[in-house]
Design a protein around this motif. Structure first.
Motif, PDB file in Angstrom:
ATOM      1  N   THR A 133       0.847  -1.213   0.000  1.00 14.14           N
ATOM      2  CA  THR A 133       0.000   0.000   0.000  1.00 14.14           C
ATOM      3  C   THR A 133       0.872   1.250   0.000  1.00 14.14           C
ATOM      4  OG1 THR A 133      -0.186  -0.084   2.403  1.00 14.14           O
ATOM      5  CG2 THR A 133      -1.936  -1.125   1.131  1.00 14.14           C
ATOM      6  N   VAL A 134       2.039   1.157   0.616  1.00 13.17           N
ATOM      7  CA  VAL A 134       2.978   2.294   0.590  1.00 13.17           C
ATOM      8  C   VAL A 134       3.390   2.562  -0.849  1.00 13.17           C
ATOM      9  CG1 VAL A 134       5.294   3.053   1.250  1.00 13.17           C
ATOM     10  CG2 VAL A 134       3.820   1.906   2.918  1.00 13.17           C
ATOM     11  N   ILE A 135       3.674   1.493  -1.553  1.00 12.61           N
ATOM     12  CA  ILE A 135       4.094   1.629  -2.948  1.00 12.61           C
ATOM     13  C   ILE A 135       2.983   2.271  -3.761  1.00 12.61           C
ATOM     14  CG2 ILE A 135       4.760   0.357  -5.021  1.00 12.61           C
ATOM     15  CD1 ILE A 135       5.861  -1.825  -3.086  1.00 12.61           C
ATOM     16  N   ALA A 136       1.782   1.810  -3.526  1.00 13.72           N
ATOM     17  CA  ALA A 136       0.655   2.321  -4.314  1.00 13.72           C
ATOM     18  C   ALA A 136       0.411   3.804  -4.064  1.00 13.72           C
ATOM     19  CB  ALA A 136      -0.609   1.516  -3.999  1.00 13.72           C
ATOM     20  N   ARG A 137       0.829   4.300  -2.904  1.00 17.30           N
ATOM     21  CA  ARG A 137       0.566   5.713  -2.582  1.00 17.30           C
ATOM     22  C   ARG A 137       1.603   6.637  -3.209  1.00 17.30           C
ATOM     23  NH1 ARG A 137      -0.116   4.392   2.967  1.00 17.30           N
ATOM     24  NH2 ARG A 137       1.570   5.810   3.504  1.00 17.30           N
ATOM     25  N   CYS A 138       2.676   6.083  -3.697  1.00 14.54           N
ATOM     26  CA  CYS A 138       3.724   6.933  -4.272  1.00 14.54           C
ATOM     27  C   CYS A 138       3.321   7.387  -5.663  1.00 14.54           C
ATOM     28  CB  CYS A 138       5.041   6.153  -4.375  1.00 14.54           C
ATOM     29  SG  CYS A 138       5.764   5.798  -2.780  1.00 14.54           S
ATOM     30  N   ASP A 139       3.588   8.662  -5.940  1.00  6.27           N
ATOM     31  CA  ASP A 139       3.262   9.130  -7.280  1.00  6.27           C
ATOM     32  C   ASP A 139       4.399   8.816  -8.245  1.00  6.27           C
ATOM     33  OD1 ASP A 139       3.895  12.646  -6.481  1.00  6.27           O
ATOM     34  OD2 ASP A 139       5.269  10.996  -6.905  1.00  6.27           O
ATOM     35  N   GLY A 140       4.150   9.146  -9.504  1.00  2.00           N
ATOM     36  CA  GLY A 140       5.102   8.796 -10.549  1.00  2.00           C
ATOM     37  C   GLY A 140       6.486   9.366 -10.316  1.00  2.00           C
ATOM     38  N   GLU A 141       6.542  10.622  -9.914  1.00  2.00           N
ATOM     39  CA  GLU A 141       7.844  11.261  -9.741  1.00  2.00           C
ATOM     40  C   GLU A 141       8.617  10.604  -8.598  1.00  2.00           C
ATOM     41  OE1 GLU A 141       9.341  13.157 -11.800  1.00  2.00           O
ATOM     42  OE2 GLU A 141      11.090  13.133 -10.462  1.00  2.00           O
ATOM     43  N   ALA A 142       7.914  10.244  -7.532  1.00  2.00           N
ATOM     44  CA  ALA A 142       8.574   9.575  -6.407  1.00  2.00           C
ATOM     45  C   ALA A 142       9.140   8.230  -6.857  1.00  2.00           C
ATOM     46  CB  ALA A 142       7.575   9.382  -5.269  1.00  2.00           C
ATOM     47  N   VAL A 143       8.392   7.518  -7.653  1.00  2.38           N
ATOM     48  CA  VAL A 143       8.869   6.220  -8.134  1.00  2.38           C
ATOM     49  C   VAL A 143      10.088   6.421  -9.023  1.00  2.38           C
ATOM     50  CG1 VAL A 143       8.279   4.213  -9.552  1.00  2.38           C
ATOM     51  CG2 VAL A 143       6.603   5.157  -7.952  1.00  2.38           C
ATOM     52  N   ARG A 144      10.014   7.395  -9.893  1.00  3.58           N
ATOM     53  CA  ARG A 144      11.156   7.638 -10.784  1.00  3.58           C
ATOM     54  C   ARG A 144      12.398   8.037  -9.994  1.00  3.58           C
ATOM     55  NH1 ARG A 144       6.910   9.603 -14.123  1.00  3.58           N
ATOM     56  NH2 ARG A 144       7.104  11.730 -13.345  1.00  3.58           N
ATOM     57  N   ARG A 145      12.209   8.867  -8.973  1.00  5.39           N
ATOM     58  CA  ARG A 145      13.361   9.241  -8.144  1.00  5.39           C
ATOM     59  C   ARG A 145      13.960   8.008  -7.481  1.00  5.39           C
ATOM     60  NH1 ARG A 145      10.600  14.090  -6.670  1.00  5.39           N
ATOM     61  NH2 ARG A 145       9.674  13.060  -4.863  1.00  5.39           N
ATOM     62  N   ALA A 146      13.094   7.147  -7.015  1.00  7.47           N
ATOM     63  CA  ALA A 146      13.578   5.937  -6.349  1.00  7.47           C
ATOM     64  C   ALA A 146      14.362   5.056  -7.325  1.00  7.47           C
ATOM     65  CB  ALA A 146      12.400   5.161  -5.756  1.00  7.47           C
ATOM     66  N   VAL A 147      13.846   4.918  -8.527  1.00  8.36           N
ATOM     67  CA  VAL A 147      14.518   4.068  -9.525  1.00  8.36           C
ATOM     68  C   VAL A 147      15.884   4.651  -9.890  1.00  8.36           C
ATOM     69  CG1 VAL A 147      14.405   3.211 -11.900  1.00  8.36           C
ATOM     70  CG2 VAL A 147      12.372   3.177 -10.471  1.00  8.36           C
ATOM     71  N   ARG A 148      15.953   5.960  -9.971  1.00 11.34           N
ATOM     72  CA  ARG A 148      17.230   6.565 -10.343  1.00 11.34           C
ATOM     73  C   ARG A 148      18.289   6.376  -9.261  1.00 11.34           C
ATOM     74  NH1 ARG A 148      13.840  10.706 -12.495  1.00 11.34           N
ATOM     75  NH2 ARG A 148      14.295  12.126 -10.776  1.00 11.34           N
ATOM     76  N   ARG A 149      17.854   6.056  -8.079  1.00 11.25           N
ATOM     77  CA  ARG A 149      18.810   5.821  -6.999  1.00 11.25           C
ATOM     78  C   ARG A 149      19.414   4.425  -7.069  1.00 11.25           C
ATOM     79  NH1 ARG A 149      16.079   7.722  -1.439  1.00 11.25           N
ATOM     80  NH2 ARG A 149      18.154   7.175  -0.654  1.00 11.25           N
ATOM     81  N   LEU A 150      18.879   3.596  -7.914  1.00 10.56           N
ATOM     82  CA  LEU A 150      19.455   2.273  -8.087  1.00 10.56           C
ATOM     83  C   LEU A 150      20.755   2.393  -8.881  1.00 10.56           C
ATOM     84  CD1 LEU A 150      16.302   0.186  -9.129  1.00 10.56           C
ATOM     85  CD2 LEU A 150      17.393   0.266  -6.871  1.00 10.56           C
ATOM     86  N   THR A 151      21.603   1.387  -8.726  1.00  6.79           N
ATOM     87  CA  THR A 151      22.802   1.361  -9.559  1.00  6.79           C
ATOM     88  C   THR A 151      22.389   1.016 -10.996  1.00  6.79           C
ATOM     89  OG1 THR A 151      23.216  -0.990  -9.264  1.00  6.79           O
ATOM     90  CG2 THR A 151      24.164   0.499  -7.621  1.00  6.79           C
ATOM     91  N   ASP A 152      23.298   1.214 -11.923  1.00  9.37           N
ATOM     92  CA  ASP A 152      23.003   0.916 -13.326  1.00  9.37           C
ATOM     93  C   ASP A 152      22.624  -0.548 -13.505  1.00  9.37           C
ATOM     94  OD1 ASP A 152      25.554   3.124 -14.705  1.00  9.37           O
ATOM     95  OD2 ASP A 152      23.511   3.496 -14.026  1.00  9.37           O
ATOM     96  N   GLU A 153      23.341  -1.402 -12.834  1.00  8.20           N
ATOM     97  CA  GLU A 153      23.051  -2.837 -13.009  1.00  8.20           C
ATOM     98  C   GLU A 153      21.717  -3.206 -12.394  1.00  8.20           C
ATOM     99  OE1 GLU A 153      26.994  -5.361 -13.774  1.00  8.20           O
ATOM    100  OE2 GLU A 153      26.337  -5.244 -11.673  1.00  8.20           O
ATOM    101  N   GLN A 154      21.425  -2.634 -11.239  1.00  9.74           N
ATOM    102  CA  GLN A 154      20.131  -2.916 -10.615  1.00  9.74           C
ATOM    103  C   GLN A 154      19.004  -2.422 -11.518  1.00  9.74           C
ATOM    104  OE1 GLN A 154      20.680  -0.874  -6.911  1.00  9.74           O
ATOM    105  NE2 GLN A 154      21.307  -2.720  -5.804  1.00  9.74           N
ATOM    106  N   ALA A 155      19.183  -1.222 -12.048  1.00  9.44           N
ATOM    107  CA  ALA A 155      18.165  -0.666 -12.946  1.00  9.44           C
ATOM    108  C   ALA A 155      18.020  -1.530 -14.184  1.00  9.44           C
ATOM    109  CB  ALA A 155      18.536   0.770 -13.338  1.00  9.44           C
ATOM    110  N   ALA A 156      19.140  -2.032 -14.681  1.00 10.37           N
ATOM    111  CA  ALA A 156      19.086  -2.877 -15.875  1.00 10.37           C
ATOM    112  C   ALA A 156      18.310  -4.156 -15.581  1.00 10.37           C
ATOM    113  CB  ALA A 156      20.508  -3.216 -16.338  1.00 10.37           C
ATOM    114  N   VAL A 157      18.577  -4.754 -14.443  1.00 10.19           N
ATOM    115  CA  VAL A 157      17.874  -6.000 -14.093  1.00 10.19           C
ATOM    116  C   VAL A 157      16.379  -5.737 -13.953  1.00 10.19           C
ATOM    117  CG1 VAL A 157      17.543  -7.707 -12.269  1.00 10.19           C
ATOM    118  CG2 VAL A 157      19.842  -7.110 -12.985  1.00 10.19           C
TER     119      VAL A 157
END
Lengths: 261, 187
Positions: free
Chosen positions: B114-138
């Protein structure tokens, strides 16, 4: 344990949904614009200018033959295998080929007919035809039946589709409505393809990026700001470095002597 | 599109048929866009990158062998290289996280969906950008490109076990980052 597994699955599903929504926001709006840019570049690619010219001339020959043959042939031009007018369509193709001397233009026409056959087979596969109707359609295309041919028409269809894949050195099929390439002459092969390598760019030079740390800049901040919206150096419309040799001209892979039957 | 259909379109495109390439574009566009969007902060940059990826793919098509790696893996490598080139061009604006930095971040634990569902698009994108390149690739290859683990391992030059471990950690990191986003908002 099963509760944890279930929770993990639900979390994964929620993440997938959130990622899809967030990362595809704006994708649809951008899709058409990017498509136009990309296809415009593809269409004006000088490597294929000669083959496109040949293909256009081949089409012109086919249209001319069709028109000269009269109204019935015009209507037959879109006939599907198994339809009465399909024989006229094939006859128009044979006539067009017969009018052309051996050479690049004739080869371009043969390639076009091969693609037509492939498209017709794909179309047949998507129709829910009875076995009898499908056999009728396949026979009109010159696909053999009986003897060593598969008894199931869908197997025969799949085998024919496999045969038409470029690079397969198969003999053309015989039979009603069929047409062989004169004396089994094979279509010319294109130059050998380079082995697949990591496609790259001017900067990365085709080298697979090494995993590991980044260049050391950036950090935990998510909102870097100031990233700007400028186009990259190799932005749309800019030149893109090829990773292989340019291959101008009629460069197809169907060297297997496959042609209209 | 089935793999054989992809191969057929690739062969035609390799003969210079732009319509065949258009079909490939339609098939793979969202996968490419989703991945590049996960690595840049700006939608306009993502659009430009997506265009760059496909134009490079067209240019490099003659060197692709349908009998080798799947076309999707080949295309993904182009996308990844394009993102790296983008980083080099915009070195000051990097948001990449190094592997060392990522190793120091604990993934916290499971997070309620439910926490995930409450996050808006920009929050999700910010979170994804915090991943390493390899994590993002996977994450991109498993979630967007629907690649099986074996293909992801081939595409990234990793073992299957490493890919599974990376995926697991990436998801937990994402969940943690999203939770932090929500915590910040509630302050």
């Amino acid at each position: 344990m099963s509760d944890r597994s279930e929770h993990a699955r639900e979390t994964e599903a929620a993440l997938r949904e959130a990622l899809s929504t967030a990362l595809l926001e704006g994708a649809r709006d951008a899709k058409n614009g990017v498509r136009k840019q990309v296809l415009s570049a593809a269409r004006s690619d000088a490597r294929y200018a000669q083959s496109r010219t040949l293909a256009a001339r081949a089409s012109a020959v086919l249209v001319a033959v069709t028109l000269l043959a009269g109204g019935a042939s015009v209507a037959a031009a879109t006939a599907d295998p198994g339809q009465p007018a399909y024989a006229l369509k094939r006859a128009a193709e044979r006539t067009a080929l017969a009018l052309l001397p051996p050479g690049a233009l004739r080869d371009a026409l043969l390639v076009r007919f091969e693609q037509r056959r492939a498209d017709e087979l794909v179309e047949l596969m998507s129709k829910d035809l009875s076995d009898a109707d499908l056999w009728g359609a396949l026979r009109s295309m010159g696909v053999p039946s009986g003897g060593t041919a598969p008894t199931d028409p869908y197997d025969a269809l799949r085998r024919e589709m496999e045969r038409l894949q470029p690079g397969e050195p198969d003999a053309p099929a015989q039979g009603e409505g069929g047409m062989t390439e004169d004396n089994g002459r094979q279509l010319p092969r294109g130059p050998a393809k380079e082995p697949s390598s990591s496609p790259g760019s001017g900067a990365s030079d085709g080298v697979e990026p090494a995993p590991g740390p980044s260049t050391g800049e950036g950090g935990g901040s998510c909102d870097s700001g100031g990233s700007g919206s400028g186009s990259p150096g190799q932005g749309p419309g800019g030149s893109v470095e090829p990773t292989g040799e340019a291959r101008p001209g009629l460069d197809h892979q169907s060297g297997g002597g496959v042609g209209p039957r | 599109m089935r793999p054989k259909d992809v191969d057929r379109q690739v062969r035609r495109a390799q003969q210079g048929d732009p319509r065949a390439f258009a079909r490939l574009y339609d098939e793979f566009y969202e996968r490419v866009y989703g991945f590049v969007r996960s690595r840049v902060s700006d939608a306009e940059d993502a659009k430009d990158l997506a265009a760059t990826v496909f134009m490079r793919a067209w240019e490099a098509l003659p060197s692709y062998d349908v009998r080798g790696a799947p076309f999707s893996a080949w295309l993904f490598r182009i996308a990844r290289n394009a993102v790296i080139d983008q980083y080099r061009r915009k070195a000051r604006d990097l948001e990449r996280v190094s592997e060392d930095e990522a190793a120091g971040v604990s993934d916290g634990g499971a997070v309620d969906e439910t926490v995930i569902a409450r996050c808006d698009g920009e929050a999700v994108r910010r979170a994804v950008r915090r991943l390493t390149d390899e994590q993002a690739a996977v994450i991109a290859l498993r979630f967007f490109w629907d690649m099986p683990v074996t293909e992801v391992a081939d595409a990234l030059g990793k073992t299957e076990g490493a890919v599974k471990a990376m995926q697991h950690r990436a998801m937990r990191m994402l969940a943690r980052f999203l939770s932090e986003e929500m915590d910040e908002r509630s302050l």
